[in-house]
Design a protein around this motif. Structure first.
Motif, mmCIF file in Angstrom:
data_model
loop_
_atom_site.group_PDB
_atom_site.id
_atom_site.type_symbol
_atom_site.label_atom_id
_atom_site.label_comp_id
_atom_site.label_asym_id
_atom_site.label_seq_id
_atom_site.Cartn_x
_atom_site.Cartn_y
_atom_site.Cartn_z
ATOM 1 N N GLY A 169 -24.431 -28.509 88.080
ATOM 2 C CA GLY A 169 -24.611 -29.897 88.476
ATOM 3 C C GLY A 169 -23.620 -30.768 87.730
ATOM 4 N N PHE A 170 -23.918 -32.074 87.648
ATOM 5 C CA PHE A 170 -23.036 -33.002 86.947
ATOM 6 C C PHE A 170 -23.826 -33.846 85.951
ATOM 7 N N GLU A 171 -23.109 -34.285 84.925
ATOM 8 C CA GLU A 171 -23.642 -35.258 83.979
ATOM 9 C C GLU A 171 -22.866 -36.555 84.179
ATOM 10 N N TYR A 172 -23.572 -37.634 84.468
ATOM 11 C CA TYR A 172 -22.944 -38.923 84.739
ATOM 12 C C TYR A 172 -23.206 -39.894 83.584
ATOM 13 N N LYS A 173 -22.129 -40.503 83.075
ATOM 14 C CA LYS A 173 -22.264 -41.566 82.094
ATOM 15 C C LYS A 173 -21.865 -42.861 82.805
ATOM 16 N N MET A 174 -22.736 -43.854 82.758
ATOM 17 C CA MET A 174 -22.478 -45.070 83.529
ATOM 18 C C MET A 174 -23.040 -46.297 82.829
ATOM 19 N N GLN A 175 -22.569 -47.456 83.270
ATOM 20 C CA GLN A 175 -23.045 -48.725 82.745
ATOM 21 C C GLN A 175 -23.420 -49.650 83.903
ATOM 22 N N PRO A 176 -24.684 -50.082 83.947
ATOM 23 C CA PRO A 176 -25.114 -51.013 84.995
ATOM 24 C C PRO A 176 -24.549 -52.411 84.752
ATOM 25 N N ILE A 177 -24.218 -53.087 85.838
ATOM 26 C CA ILE A 177 -23.657 -54.444 85.780
ATOM 27 C C ILE A 177 -24.438 -55.335 86.735
ATOM 28 N N VAL A 178 -24.726 -56.549 86.294
ATOM 29 C CA VAL A 178 -25.452 -57.505 87.139
ATOM 30 C C VAL A 178 -24.670 -58.808 87.219
ATOM 31 N N LEU A 179 -24.426 -59.261 88.437
ATOM 32 C CA LEU A 179 -23.919 -60.611 88.674
ATOM 33 C C LEU A 179 -25.130 -61.435 89.077
ATOM 34 N N VAL A 180 -25.570 -62.296 88.181
ATOM 35 C CA VAL A 180 -26.837 -63.000 88.367
ATOM 36 C C VAL A 180 -26.767 -63.994 89.524
ATOM 37 N N VAL A 181 -27.801 -63.930 90.386
ATOM 38 C CA VAL A 181 -27.974 -64.903 91.462
ATOM 39 C C VAL A 181 -29.362 -65.507 91.284
ATOM 40 N N PRO A 182 -29.453 -66.790 90.873
ATOM 41 C CA PRO A 182 -30.761 -67.410 90.623
ATOM 42 C C PRO A 182 -31.653 -67.352 91.859
ATOM 43 N N ARG A 183 -32.945 -67.218 91.621
ATOM 44 C CA ARG A 183 -33.902 -67.212 92.726
ATOM 45 C C ARG A 183 -33.825 -68.539 93.489
ATOM 46 N N GLY A 184 -33.948 -68.455 94.802
ATOM 47 C CA GLY A 184 -33.898 -69.658 95.611
ATOM 48 C C GLY A 184 -32.494 -70.058 96.010
ATOM 49 N N SER A 185 -31.502 -69.260 95.597
ATOM 50 C CA SER A 185 -30.124 -69.594 95.950
ATOM 51 C C SER A 185 -29.924 -69.438 97.458
ATOM 52 N N SER A 186 -28.989 -70.169 97.994
ATOM 53 C CA SER A 186 -28.705 -70.130 99.429
ATOM 54 C C SER A 186 -28.027 -68.825 99.811
ATOM 55 N N ASP A 187 -28.057 -68.505 101.102
ATOM 56 C CA ASP A 187 -27.376 -67.318 101.601
ATOM 57 C C ASP A 187 -25.873 -67.395 101.340
#
Length: 316
Positions: free
Chosen positions: A174-192
């Motif tokens: 199999g494989f071993e994956y090393k990764m880093q999660p990234i978030v671009l924050v979008v406030p709740r209630g933001s428009s489409d």
């Protein structure tokens, strides 16, 4: 007396409410408010109302009407578990319990309010479920904390069990994956429009990032963005859809953006290395052996503290 694991209760409860989602639109019968004390457990009362409420909850979970003494035994167990937890400093507060309650709703893909209404239409107060959850939170922490060594499952024992059952391989490639999660924050209630703009921004970043170092440098200085600590997982730890995404992503690059509650999320793949992983059968057997050890240990522990409990019946 038969004991049930916390996982059993949560899965059965979630299934019962999911199957009965239509109940949200149906009026329920308000529970009676009988407060006659039936018994005292270490100085704390269990009332007719407590028994009625737990009976309703158990019936919702199991689709069977439990016997009165069975319900009383469960409530006694909860009382002695909570007391034992306090003895060792394990005492989750309201915020911890509310968090677990909210987490259950999230796993069921409904809101906390919808979970509460689902209970109420069956005549069950949310506090009844929260009380049950609190006792199991305490108990799981106590058993795993106090008997950590006893609960360990040896690799040789697992291997012997696999070979005895079907002689399958113990590991596959199999494989071993090393990764880093990234978030671009979008406030709740933001428009489409705001969400779409953030998605385009994410695609722009994907074209610029070519390594984990570049990702760290970029997102630690980007407003309303966060890059989390790296995590390492193997093929066996990840669901098939995510494995495919990671296998299709060049090392050092970002996965396609995904819309979540937090905003736009991606993962930067730092490395992907071949490795040997446990077969599904081996993992299944290890888990089964652990559960068997846990059930045996927690039952003996519960029997011990119940014998030491002060239980005084007032009305049978």
């Amino acid at each position: 007396m038969t004991t049930r694991s916390p996982v059993h209760h949560i899965l059965r409860f979630a299934l019962a409410l999911t199957m009965g989602a239509g109940l949200l639109l149906i009026g329920g019968t308000a529970p009676s408010r009988a407060q006659n004390i039936v018994l005292m457990v270490n100085g704390e009362p269990i009332t007719d109302f407590d028994i009625e409420q737990r009976g309703r909850l158990d019936e919702l979970v199991t689709h069977k009407k439990p016997g009165r003494q069975e319900i009383i035994n469960e409530l006694i167990d909860d009382k002695v578990k909570i007391k034992e937890g306090k003895k060792y400093g394990v005492d989750p507060g309201p915020a911890d319990v509310d968090g677990s309650y909210s987490g259950m709703a999230s796993r069921m893909r409904i809101t906390t309010d919808q979970l509460t209404k689902s209970l109420e239409v069956k005549g069950i107060r949310p506090e009844t479920l929260k009380s049950r959850m609190r006792a199991e939170m305490v108990w799981t922490s106590l058993v795993r904390g106090r008997y950590k060594e006893r609960l360990q499952v040896g690799e040789k024992d697992v291997a012997d069990k696999v070979q005895a059952e079907n002689g399958e391989k113990l590991q596959v490639e199999g494989f071993e994956y090393k990764m880093q999660p990234i978030v671009l924050v979008v406030p709740r209630g933001s428009s489409d429009a705001s969400l779409e703009a953030r998605k385009k921004e994410a695609e722009l970043y994907r074209s610029r990032v070519g390594s984990c170092d570049e990702a760290n440098s970029l997102f630690r200085s980007t407003p309303n963005a966060a890059i989390r600590d790296s995590v390492t997982k193997t093929t066996a730890d990840l669901p098939e859809p995510l494995r495919k995404v990671l296998d299709d992503t060049p090392v050092g690059h970002l996965t396609p953006p995904e819309v979540t509650k937090q905003g736009i999320e991606m993962v930067v793949l730092c490395s992907r290395k071949p490795t040997m992983i446990d077969t599904p059968k081996k993992r299944e057997i290890r888990e089964k052996m652990y559960v068997e050890k846990y059930e045996k240990t927690q039952k003996a522990y519960l029997d011990e503290i119940r014998k030491a409990a002060m239980i005084e019946y007032r009305n049978r």
